[in-house]
Design an enzyme around this catalytic site. Structure first.
Site, PDB file in Angstrom:
ATOM      1  N   THR A  14      12.869 -36.302  -6.164  1.00 41.20           N
ATOM      2  CA  THR A  14      12.390 -37.791  -5.377  1.00 41.20           C
ATOM      3  C   THR A  14      13.193 -39.042  -5.816  1.00 41.20           C
ATOM      4  OG1 THR A  14      10.338 -36.813  -4.321  1.00 41.20           O
ATOM      5  CG2 THR A  14      10.400 -39.213  -4.483  1.00 41.20           C
ATOM      6  N   SER A  57      12.924 -30.161  -6.328  1.00 44.78           N
ATOM      7  CA  SER A  57      12.012 -29.718  -7.174  1.00 44.78           C
ATOM      8  C   SER A  57      11.880 -28.204  -7.323  1.00 44.78           C
ATOM      9  CB  SER A  57      10.650 -29.985  -7.150  1.00 44.78           C
ATOM     10  OG  SER A  57      10.347 -30.943  -7.643  1.00 44.78           O
ATOM     11  N   THR A  89       9.383 -34.087  -9.331  1.00 53.55           N
ATOM     12  CA  THR A  89       8.199 -33.994  -9.860  1.00 53.55           C
ATOM     13  C   THR A  89       7.168 -32.627  -9.488  1.00 53.55           C
ATOM     14  OG1 THR A  89       6.933 -35.091  -8.270  1.00 53.55           O
ATOM     15  CG2 THR A  89       7.849 -36.415 -10.083  1.00 53.55           C
ATOM     16  N   ASP A  90       7.600 -32.138  -8.568  1.00 54.19           N
ATOM     17  CA  ASP A  90       6.793 -30.929  -8.258  1.00 54.19           C
ATOM     18  C   ASP A  90       6.956 -29.754  -9.237  1.00 54.19           C
ATOM     19  OD1 ASP A  90       6.014 -32.202  -5.921  1.00 54.19           O
ATOM     20  OD2 ASP A  90       7.573 -31.202  -4.619  1.00 54.19           O
TER      21      ASP A  90
HETATM   22  N1  ASP Z   1       7.999 -34.167  -4.743  1.00 58.32           N
HETATM   23  C1  ASP Z   1       9.312 -33.983  -5.098  1.00 58.32           C
HETATM   24  C2  ASP Z   1       9.497 -34.721  -6.277  1.00 58.32           C
HETATM   25  O1  ASP Z   1       9.069 -35.393  -6.835  1.00 58.32           O
HETATM   26  C3  ASP Z   1      10.181 -33.668  -4.167  1.00 58.32           C
HETATM   27  C4  ASP Z   1      11.069 -32.551  -4.641  1.00 58.32           C
HETATM   28  O2  ASP Z   1      11.835 -32.708  -5.754  1.00 58.32           O
HETATM   29  O3  ASP Z   1      11.436 -31.757  -4.084  1.00 58.32           O
HETATM   30  O4  ASP Z   1      10.661 -34.982  -6.709  1.00 58.32           O
END
Ligand code: ASP
Length: 332
Positions: A14, A57, A89-90
């Site tokens: 993200t 992620s 982050t996931d």
């Molecule tokens: N929520 C995720 C992120 O933090 C999205 C992803 O990377 O797929 O980065």
């Protein structure tokens, strides 16, 4: 003294996502873009920015992470005092732990990301990257293995979890809490814990198939039976309470063990350790341990899966796996 040098590697996530089509964000920005977006970063460190991959992620692989370990080692050999990795982050709770298993240098390797994409009001990526860079340049962070810095909190890679799916304060370290915080751009960390021997990265080797399974009321072991003979070398069961499975599942556990699979039981409670000597019924931790099941201790099921896969990648036998889990799954 001159400005300290650090490396920043980008893997996507993200923090690097923009909306090109108006149909949701996708990873597009590279490491240079991320660095350029942080005010005053050049006062904190002289940065070499490298884009390793640009993925969401869930698509980061252990091969990407092996490339990060190589890159980080090269940066440190070239005089960097620490390195920062930005990613989605996931999957940080798994990837940071993977990196921690393989990072053997005293220099901090700091993982960060963002919960809000760059064009969102209150985007947290630049603040997180600045905090991660401050951590990477801090002597206080040396010899702590891999750290995760989000929302001005510093977490140990072995403990951190994404505790909620959204919001900038998504990261938690249960049950002991974060290692420390950044205040006025200074790092405050509690006393160091133990560091464990790092594992070789076994480059190029296909990661062994290790499944993660959560048991539940009415689990008859059917899903576990499907794994037996399907090419899995190990399985982590997120069990009830302090590491239990339903009595009706015990036969399947035994079949998995008889087939040569390594079986690890963690707790699905989300917090706290497995036990060794509290409950004695069929499916309890005492019963499972006597059969040769390995307890994950304080390791979260997802961390336990990463550890089991990495140990199997090194061709560790059951005794060594049990020994490593006893060591790395302990709290102190
Ligand atoms: N929520 C995720 C992120 O933090 C999205 C992803 O990377 O797929 O980065």
């Amino acid at each position: 003294m001159g400005t300290p040098r650090i490396g920043v590697a980008a893997l996507g996530g993200t923090i690097a996502m923009t909306s090109e089509t108006g149909r949701g964000v996708t990873p597009t920005l590279d490491a240079q873009d991320l660095v350029a977006a942080v005010p005053r970063l050049e006062e904190v460190a002289e940065i070499t920015a490298t884009t390793v991959v640009t993925r969401p992620s869930a698509s980061v692989t252990s091969a990407d992470l092996a490339a990060v370990v190589d890159w980080a080692g090269e940066r440190v050999d070239g005089g960097a005092v620490g390195v920062v990795v930005t990613q989605g982050t996931d999957s940080i709770e798994e990837t940071a732990y993977w990196l921690d298993l393989h990072w053997d240098r005293p220099e901090p390797l700091v993982v960060t990301g963002a919960m809000r994409s760059p064009a969102t009001p209150g985007a947290d990526g630049p603040a997180n990257l600045l905090a991660a860079a401050l951590t990477a340049t801090s002597t206080v962070a040396r010899d702590r293995g891999v750290l995760v810095v989000m929302n001005d909190e510093v977490h140990a890679a072995a403990e951190v979890l994404k505790g909620r799916s959204s919001h900038p304060d998504a990261f938690v370290s249960r049950p002991f809490g974060p290692l420390g915080f950044l205040e006025e751009e200074r790092l405050h960390l509690r006393a160091p814990g133990r560091r464990h021997r790092s594992l070789p990265t076994a480059k190029g080797a296909t990661p062994p198939s290790v499944a993660l399974l959560q048991t539940h009321v009415d689990d008859t072991g059917e899903v576990l039976d499907m794994l037996v003979g399907a090419g899995h070398r190990g399985v982590v069961i997120a069990g009830f309470g302090v590491g239990h499975v339903p009595q009706r599942m015990v036969g399947s556990v035994q079949r998995a063990l008889d087939a040569g699979m390594l079986v690890v039981v963690a707790t699905r409670a989300g917090d706290g350790p497995t036990h060794e000597a509290s409950y004695g019924y069929a499916g309890s931790e005492v019963d499972l341990l006597a059969r040769g099941v390995i307890q994950a201790g304080w390791l979260h099921p997802r961390k336990a899966r990463v550890l089991l896969a990495e140990l199997l990648r090194q061709d560790a036998d059951a005794d060594l796996v049990a020994e490593e889990f006893a060591r790395r799954g302990s709290a102190g």
